[in-house]
Design a protein around this motif. Structure first.
Motif, PDB file in Angstrom:
ATOM      1  N   GLU A  95       0.814  -1.223   0.000  1.00 57.07           N
ATOM      2  CA  GLU A  95       0.000   0.000   0.000  1.00 57.07           C
ATOM      3  C   GLU A  95       0.847   1.273   0.000  1.00 57.07           C
ATOM      4  N   THR A  96       2.167   1.138   0.164  1.00 59.05           N
ATOM      5  CA  THR A  96       3.039   2.305   0.259  1.00 59.05           C
ATOM      6  C   THR A  96       3.250   2.932  -1.119  1.00 59.05           C
ATOM      7  N   THR A  97       3.282   4.262  -1.137  1.00 64.46           N
ATOM      8  CA  THR A  97       3.623   5.007  -2.338  1.00 64.46           C
ATOM      9  C   THR A  97       4.955   5.710  -2.115  1.00 64.46           C
ATOM     10  N   ILE A  98       5.895   5.474  -2.997  1.00 66.70           N
ATOM     11  CA  ILE A  98       7.231   6.051  -2.872  1.00 66.70           C
ATOM     12  C   ILE A  98       7.274   7.370  -3.636  1.00 66.70           C
ATOM     13  N   TYR A  99       7.783   8.400  -2.980  1.00 69.12           N
ATOM     14  CA  TYR A  99       7.976   9.690  -3.640  1.00 69.12           C
ATOM     15  C   TYR A  99       9.438  10.078  -3.510  1.00 69.12           C
ATOM     16  N   LEU A 100      10.097  10.287  -4.636  1.00 70.48           N
ATOM     17  CA  LEU A 100      11.505  10.639  -4.656  1.00 70.48           C
ATOM     18  C   LEU A 100      11.641  12.148  -4.552  1.00 70.48           C
ATOM     19  N   GLU A 101      12.349  12.600  -3.524  1.00 66.82           N
ATOM     20  CA  GLU A 101      12.435  14.025  -3.243  1.00 66.82           C
ATOM     21  C   GLU A 101      13.539  14.733  -4.011  1.00 66.82           C
ATOM     22  N   ASP A 102      14.472  14.016  -4.590  1.00 66.51           N
ATOM     23  CA  ASP A 102      15.615  14.646  -5.241  1.00 66.51           C
ATOM     24  C   ASP A 102      15.161  15.569  -6.362  1.00 66.51           C
ATOM     25  N   SER A 103      15.831  16.688  -6.479  1.00 65.39           N
ATOM     26  CA  SER A 103      15.487  17.642  -7.527  1.00 65.39           C
ATOM     27  C   SER A 103      15.923  17.119  -8.881  1.00 65.39           C
ATOM     28  N   PRO A 104      15.109  17.327  -9.904  1.00 63.15           N
ATOM     29  CA  PRO A 104      15.494  16.849 -11.235  1.00 63.15           C
ATOM     30  C   PRO A 104      16.660  17.623 -11.848  1.00 63.15           C
ATOM     31  N   ASN A 105      16.916  18.844 -11.355  1.00 63.64           N
ATOM     32  CA  ASN A 105      18.014  19.638 -11.906  1.00 63.64           C
ATOM     33  C   ASN A 105      19.324  19.189 -11.274  1.00 63.64           C
ATOM     34  N   ILE A 106      20.128  18.504 -12.026  1.00 61.44           N
ATOM     35  CA  ILE A 106      21.362  17.927 -11.518  1.00 61.44           C
ATOM     36  C   ILE A 106      22.538  18.647 -12.146  1.00 61.44           C
ATOM     37  N   SER A 107      23.581  18.809 -11.364  1.00 59.63           N
ATOM     38  CA  SER A 107      24.752  19.542 -11.826  1.00 59.63           C
ATOM     39  C   SER A 107      25.350  18.888 -13.061  1.00 59.63           C
ATOM     40  N   ARG A 108      25.713  19.703 -14.018  1.00 60.53           N
ATOM     41  CA  ARG A 108      26.302  19.168 -15.239  1.00 60.53           C
ATOM     42  C   ARG A 108      27.681  18.567 -14.984  1.00 60.53           C
ATOM     43  N   SER A 109      28.384  19.082 -13.992  1.00 64.19           N
ATOM     44  CA  SER A 109      29.718  18.552 -13.705  1.00 64.19           C
ATOM     45  C   SER A 109      29.678  17.095 -13.271  1.00 64.19           C
ATOM     46  N   SER A 110      28.525  16.655 -12.727  1.00 62.51           N
ATOM     47  CA  SER A 110      28.433  15.266 -12.274  1.00 62.51           C
ATOM     48  C   SER A 110      28.389  14.292 -13.442  1.00 62.51           C
ATOM     49  N   TYR A 111      28.171  14.795 -14.667  1.00 63.50           N
ATOM     50  CA  TYR A 111      28.101  13.914 -15.823  1.00 63.50           C
ATOM     51  C   TYR A 111      29.392  13.913 -16.638  1.00 63.50           C
ATOM     52  N   LEU A 112      30.371  14.665 -16.180  1.00 63.08           N
ATOM     53  CA  LEU A 112      31.632  14.692 -16.900  1.00 63.08           C
ATOM     54  C   LEU A 112      32.469  13.485 -16.493  1.00 63.08           C
ATOM     55  N   LEU A 113      32.919  12.711 -17.464  1.00 66.98           N
ATOM     56  CA  LEU A 113      33.751  11.552 -17.181  1.00 66.98           C
ATOM     57  C   LEU A 113      35.174  12.013 -16.875  1.00 66.98           C
ATOM     58  N   THR A 114      35.627  11.732 -15.669  1.00 67.12           N
ATOM     59  CA  THR A 114      36.958  12.157 -15.247  1.00 67.12           C
ATOM     60  C   THR A 114      38.020  11.128 -15.592  1.00 67.12           C
ATOM     61  N   GLN A 115      37.614   9.951 -16.087  1.00 71.92           N
ATOM     62  CA  GLN A 115      38.573   8.902 -16.406  1.00 71.92           C
ATOM     63  C   GLN A 115      38.509   8.592 -17.901  1.00 71.92           C
ATOM     64  N   PRO A 116      39.658   8.409 -18.537  1.00 69.01           N
ATOM     65  CA  PRO A 116      39.656   8.060 -19.967  1.00 69.01           C
ATOM     66  C   PRO A 116      39.191   6.627 -20.172  1.00 69.01           C
ATOM     67  N   LEU A 117      38.959   6.312 -21.431  1.00 66.89           N
ATOM     68  CA  LEU A 117      38.458   4.988 -21.770  1.00 66.89           C
ATOM     69  C   LEU A 117      39.468   3.901 -21.406  1.00 66.89           C
ATOM     70  N   ASP A 118      40.750   4.147 -21.614  1.00 66.66           N
ATOM     71  CA  ASP A 118      41.769   3.135 -21.302  1.00 66.66           C
ATOM     72  C   ASP A 118      41.750   2.769 -19.828  1.00 66.66           C
ATOM     73  N   SER A 119      41.541   3.756 -18.984  1.00 66.99           N
ATOM     74  CA  SER A 119      41.484   3.481 -17.543  1.00 66.99           C
ATOM     75  C   SER A 119      40.272   2.633 -17.197  1.00 66.99           C
ATOM     76  N   LEU A 120      39.129   2.926 -17.821  1.00 63.97           N
ATOM     77  CA  LEU A 120      37.924   2.130 -17.577  1.00 63.97           C
ATOM     78  C   LEU A 120      38.091   0.694 -18.065  1.00 63.97           C
ATOM     79  N   LEU A 121      38.769   0.528 -19.208  1.00 64.51           N
ATOM     80  CA  LEU A 121      39.000  -0.817 -19.720  1.00 64.51           C
ATOM     81  C   LEU A 121      39.906  -1.614 -18.788  1.00 64.51           C
ATOM     82  N   ALA A 122      40.938  -0.956 -18.256  1.00 62.75           N
ATOM     83  CA  ALA A 122      41.846  -1.649 -17.336  1.00 62.75           C
ATOM     84  C   ALA A 122      41.121  -2.069 -16.062  1.00 62.75           C
ATOM     85  N   ARG A 123      40.233  -1.217 -15.564  1.00 62.75           N
ATOM     86  CA  ARG A 123      39.476  -1.570 -14.362  1.00 62.75           C
ATOM     87  C   ARG A 123      38.485  -2.686 -14.645  1.00 62.75           C
TER      88      ARG A 123
END
Length: 438
Positions: free
Chosen positions: A235-263
């Motif tokens: 019977e519970t209804t979940i409401y997400l309080e987080d704001s939809p406006n998210i900082s653009r810096s949080s979507y910048l990939l700080t690691q190159p592709l080679d580093s991701l492949l190695a991990r």
């Protein structure tokens, strides 16, 4: 008349109390859980039954390690016991004196033997190593389940956020449209607008209601999945309080592709499971090779009255003679299993690299699309929608222009929120592929 009045006065407070209290069903239907992403994830990690069940595999593996460390039990055998002796046997036999002064054991025969198995070729230690490898595999499997469920959970949160915004946009449009319809009804009665234009606006209202119904159903599906992961009442209804406006810096990939492949080559869940499985197969092969060496069984035995000595104590050792079975089949099967494990590990590494490249490319394209969207334009659309509605009522713009902007408002808003949803989902996919958060 007096009895009826008395009954009415008596039952009136009860009736008011019953009518005033909401039913249990109504109370449950209004239960709303407002949480942030961090709070929801904390509840998820504490209450998810799939995680709790998978974690029990670790305790089970620890129990098997404990069992592997146990030594084989000694074996005691007592035999050749006669419960009576006939006079004929005593007369023509040597007879036995009693074991104790009270006469117990007189003319009685018995034999006792104690056996102890001793494993050779370090089988016990290699079996422990096998169980330790199984424990590591269970630990890696738990990490895989944890990462997979976290990615699924976070993706569902992003989906819920999108559906909340979708419902809000449609409700906002319906509110504007309802005000417009009321004003159009007055204009229609005054003969200032045509019935065709009025019905076109009414048709748009019906279309929006259908879209809202579909959006609410999609939101309910997401709610159902989230409540199952969070182990919340139905019977519970979940409401997400987080704001939809998210900082653009949080979507910048700080690691190159080679580093991701190695991990990914080291920490990808499927790669780690394949690597742990290979260790288990190697430990099984080592144990099977040791099994070809026969074990030794040492024994000590006591015999009374069945030998040339009255009380005979002897020692011995036994072993299987490996003439016919040298465990060749099991060794060969285990060796093939090791080769299979190596092939599967190489395959999982290649699959992980390909998936990382694909997810990385998709993420970069989505990030470019997100960068191209002007947030100021998106935020100002709400005020522009109200202004367009007023201008349409004042006949400053045509019906076609109003309908075009009305659709463009919804499409642009949903494009913005859908891009955020897709970015978050793709980011969680990358997190899963490299085995950790970016």
């Amino acid at each position: 008349m007096t009895i009826k009045l008395f009954s009415y006065i008596l039952f009136l407070p009860i009736l008011l109390l019953v009518c005033g209290l909401p039913s249990q069903t109504q109370a449950k239907q209004t239960d709303t859980l407002s949480v942030t992403r961090v709070e929801a994830e904390r509840i998820f990690l504490e209450r998810n039954l799939a995680l709790l069940a998978e974690k029990l595999n670790l305790d089970q593996a620890d129990a098997l390690i404990l069992q592997a460390k146990a030594w084989p039990n000694p074996s005691l055998e007592i035999s050749e016991v006669n419960f009576w002796a006939t006079p004929h046997q005593v007369a023509y036999g040597d007879g036995n004196p009693p074991l104790f002064r009270n006469g117990f054991g007189e003319n009685r025969q018995l034999s006792a033997q104690l056996d102890q198995l001793v494993q050779t070729a370090r089988k016990r230690k290699k079996n422990i190593s096998l169980q330790v490898a199984n424990r590591q595999l269970a630990e890696v499997a738990y990490s895989e389940v944890l990462l997979s469920l976290k990615a699924e959970f976070r993706t569902l949160l992003s989906e819920l956020q999108f559906q909340q915004n979708n419902v809000r946009i449609l409700q906002q449009q319906m509110q504007v449209l309802n005000q417009l319809i009321r004003a159009q009804e007055v204009q229609l009665r005054s003969g200032n607008i045509s019935k065709a234009d009025f019905y076109r606006v009414r048709a748009l209202d019906l279309s929006l209601r259908a879209e809202l119904k579909e959006a609410l159903q999609e939101r309910n599906e997401v709610q159902q999945s989230l409540k199952s992961l969070l182990l919340l009442p139905a019977e519970t209804t979940i409401y997400l309080e987080d704001s939809p406006n998210i900082s653009r810096s949080s979507y910048l990939l700080t690691q190159p592709l080679d580093s991701l492949l190695a991990r990914a080559e080291k920490y990808n869940p499927d790669v780690r499971v394949a690597q742990s499985d290979l260790r288990v197969r190697e430990a099984e092969h080592t144990l099977e090779r040791a099994m070809r060496v026969p074990d030794l069984t040492f024994n000590a035995n006591y015999d009374r009255g069945g030998n040339i000595l009255l009380n005979f104590i002897g020692f011995g050792v036994s072993m299987d003679l490996p003439f016919f079975d040298r465990n060749k089949g099991n060794i060969q099967a285990a060796q093939i299993g090791v080769q299979q494990g190596r092939y599967l590990h190489t395959l999982r590494v290649q699959e992980a690299r390909n998936e990382v490249v694909r997810a990385y490319s998709d993420y970069v394209e989505l990030a470019d699309l997100y960068e191209s969207i002007d947030e100021t334009y998106i935020n100002e659309l709400d005020d522009v929608l109200a202004g367009v509605s007023r201008n349409f009522q004042r006949k400053n713009i045509s019906l076609l222009e109003f309908l075009d902007f009305f659709d463009a408002f919804k499409d642009n808003k949903l494009l913005y929120f859908d891009t955020i949803r897709s970015l978050e989902s793709k980011k969680e996919e990358l997190n899963l592929l490299i085995g950790s958060d970016i």
